[in-house]
Design a protein around this motif. Structure first.
Motif, PDB file in Angstrom:
ATOM      1  N   ASP A  60       0.814  -1.207   0.000  1.00  0.00           N
ATOM      2  CA  ASP A  60       0.000   0.000   0.000  1.00  0.00           C
ATOM      3  C   ASP A  60       0.855   1.268   0.000  1.00  0.00           C
ATOM      4  O   ASP A  60       0.349   2.354   0.224  1.00  0.00           O
ATOM      5  CB  ASP A  60      -0.926   0.019   1.225  1.00  0.00           C
ATOM      6  CG  ASP A  60      -2.005  -1.035   1.113  1.00  0.00           C
ATOM      7  OD1 ASP A  60      -2.424  -1.324  -0.017  1.00  0.00           O
ATOM      8  OD2 ASP A  60      -2.424  -1.554   2.156  1.00  0.00           O
ATOM      9  N   SER A  61       2.132   1.123  -0.262  1.00  0.00           N
ATOM     10  CA  SER A  61       2.981   2.311  -0.286  1.00  0.00           C
ATOM     11  C   SER A  61       2.818   3.030  -1.629  1.00  0.00           C
ATOM     12  O   SER A  61       2.632   2.411  -2.669  1.00  0.00           O
ATOM     13  CB  SER A  61       4.441   1.942  -0.054  1.00  0.00           C
ATOM     14  OG  SER A  61       4.887   1.057  -1.056  1.00  0.00           O
ATOM     15  N   SER A 121     -14.160  -1.215   4.371  1.00  0.00           N
ATOM     16  CA  SER A 121     -13.665  -1.509   5.719  1.00  0.00           C
ATOM     17  C   SER A 121     -12.433  -2.404   5.698  1.00  0.00           C
ATOM     18  O   SER A 121     -11.718  -2.505   6.690  1.00  0.00           O
ATOM     19  CB  SER A 121     -14.758  -2.162   6.560  1.00  0.00           C
ATOM     20  OG  SER A 121     -15.128  -3.404   6.006  1.00  0.00           O
ATOM     21  N   GLY A 159      -6.933  -0.466   5.144  1.00  0.00           N
ATOM     22  CA  GLY A 159      -6.358   0.167   6.318  1.00  0.00           C
ATOM     23  C   GLY A 159      -5.983   1.615   6.028  1.00  0.00           C
ATOM     24  O   GLY A 159      -6.161   2.125   4.918  1.00  0.00           O
ATOM     25  N   CYS A 160      -5.449   2.272   7.029  1.00  0.00           N
ATOM     26  CA  CYS A 160      -5.064   3.682   6.894  1.00  0.00           C
ATOM     27  C   CYS A 160      -4.028   3.884   5.789  1.00  0.00           C
ATOM     28  O   CYS A 160      -4.126   4.828   5.012  1.00  0.00           O
ATOM     29  CB  CYS A 160      -4.522   4.207   8.218  1.00  0.00           C
ATOM     30  SG  CYS A 160      -5.763   4.306   9.506  1.00  0.00           S
ATOM     31  N   SER A 161      -3.038   3.005   5.719  1.00  0.00           N
ATOM     32  CA  SER A 161      -1.989   3.172   4.703  1.00  0.00           C
ATOM     33  C   SER A 161      -2.562   2.983   3.299  1.00  0.00           C
ATOM     34  O   SER A 161      -2.162   3.659   2.355  1.00  0.00           O
ATOM     35  CB  SER A 161      -0.825   2.212   4.951  1.00  0.00           C
ATOM     36  OG  SER A 161      -1.272   0.871   4.905  1.00  0.00           O
ATOM     37  N   LEU A 192      -5.744   3.637   2.384  1.00  0.00           N
ATOM     38  CA  LEU A 192      -6.537   4.836   2.089  1.00  0.00           C
ATOM     39  C   LEU A 192      -5.637   6.013   1.741  1.00  0.00           C
ATOM     40  O   LEU A 192      -5.954   6.807   0.848  1.00  0.00           O
ATOM     41  CB  LEU A 192      -7.449   5.176   3.262  1.00  0.00           C
ATOM     42  CG  LEU A 192      -8.602   4.212   3.485  1.00  0.00           C
ATOM     43  CD1 LEU A 192      -9.356   4.564   4.765  1.00  0.00           C
ATOM     44  CD2 LEU A 192      -9.553   4.217   2.303  1.00  0.00           C
ATOM     45  N   LEU A 193      -4.513   6.127   2.425  1.00  0.00           N
ATOM     46  CA  LEU A 193      -3.549   7.192   2.118  1.00  0.00           C
ATOM     47  C   LEU A 193      -3.003   7.028   0.703  1.00  0.00           C
ATOM     48  O   LEU A 193      -2.931   7.979  -0.064  1.00  0.00           O
ATOM     49  CB  LEU A 193      -2.414   7.199   3.122  1.00  0.00           C
ATOM     50  CG  LEU A 193      -1.301   8.218   2.877  1.00  0.00           C
ATOM     51  CD1 LEU A 193      -1.851   9.634   2.922  1.00  0.00           C
ATOM     52  CD2 LEU A 193      -0.174   8.030   3.872  1.00  0.00           C
ATOM     53  N   ASP A 196      -5.673   7.993  -1.803  1.00  0.00           N
ATOM     54  CA  ASP A 196      -5.794   9.455  -1.829  1.00  0.00           C
ATOM     55  C   ASP A 196      -4.624  10.093  -2.578  1.00  0.00           C
ATOM     56  O   ASP A 196      -4.814  10.982  -3.411  1.00  0.00           O
ATOM     57  CB  ASP A 196      -5.853   9.992  -0.387  1.00  0.00           C
ATOM     58  CG  ASP A 196      -6.028  11.488  -0.349  1.00  0.00           C
ATOM     59  OD1 ASP A 196      -7.066  11.988  -0.819  1.00  0.00           O
ATOM     60  OD2 ASP A 196      -5.100  12.174   0.147  1.00  0.00           O
ATOM     61  N   GLN A 197      -3.413   9.641  -2.314  1.00  0.00           N
ATOM     62  CA  GLN A 197      -2.244  10.199  -2.980  1.00  0.00           C
ATOM     63  C   GLN A 197      -2.280   9.949  -4.492  1.00  0.00           C
ATOM     64  O   GLN A 197      -1.889  10.810  -5.264  1.00  0.00           O
ATOM     65  CB  GLN A 197      -0.959   9.623  -2.380  1.00  0.00           C
ATOM     66  CG  GLN A 197      -0.688  10.133  -0.993  1.00  0.00           C
ATOM     67  CD  GLN A 197       0.491   9.426  -0.344  1.00  0.00           C
ATOM     68  OE1 GLN A 197       0.683   8.223  -0.499  1.00  0.00           O
ATOM     69  NE2 GLN A 197       1.282  10.184   0.388  1.00  0.00           N
TER      70      GLN A 197
END
Length: 183
Positions: free
Chosen positions: A139-140, A168, A171-173, A175-176, A179-180
């Motif tokens: 997810d990076s 759901s 995870g946060c990474s 979603l980041l 978004d990026q």
């Protein structure tokens, strides 16, 4: 003198907290060592299940109809304002998949449906978010350049709606990274 290898019948009895999979799965090493080749073979030689290409929005229940009508009204209005909509429902529900099918069919090329796993993506006739957003196996976030950037821009050129099923599961990474990639 070296003892002969234990047979499956000589394998220790499994306990609830420990199971020796290697003792009962003698081909485990072959599959894990040749995973890429195995996956490629399965993709090329396993037919996909037949999917219905038509979804009838008249069959939606009242809650689904409200979501469907909101998205279609937004699309018809042609407003540049973003539509942010969170639809909560029962996990792995065929009803949710049907709603997504109706939206995808009605919005055609202006919509893409994404999911976190290959099975979930298959269930909604979509893609994994990793694949579509070119995020790779993690997810990076890595900036796209050159031909990969042009390919992604072409894929998104007509898009007005990105629907992510099973949100759901991200995870946060993740979603980041989404978004990026999109901003």
């Amino acid at each position: 003198m070296v003892a002969p290898p234990a047979s499956v019948s000589d394998a220790p009895e499994p306990t609830p907290d420990h199971h020796d999979w290697a003792a009962v799965c003698q081909h485990l090493h072959v599959i894990t060592s040749d995973a890429d080749q195995f996956i490629r073979f399965r993709r090329e030689n396993t037919p996909l299940p037949a999917r219905s290409s038509s979804a009838d929005s008249a069959l939606l229940n009242d809650e689904q109809r409200a979501v469907f009508d909101t998205v279609i009204a937004h699309h018809s209005a042609g407003t540049p304002e973003l539509l942010r909509l969170l639809v909560l429902g029962t996990a792995s529900s065929a009803q949710n998949s049907y709603l997504l099918g109706c939206l995808s069919q009605s919005l055609c090329s202006s919509c893409v449906v994404l999911a976190p796993t290959g099975v979930a993506a298959l269930n909604v006739n979509g893609s994994t978010y990793h694949s579509f957003l070119r995020l790779g196996k993690t997810d990076s976030y890595n900036a796209l350049r050159g031909s990969r950037l042009l390919e992604f821009q072409r894929a998104c050129a007509l898009l007005s709606y990105i629907i992510i099923d099973e949100l759901s599961m991200l995870g946060c990474s993740a979603l980041l990274a989404v978004d990026q990639r999109l901003c």
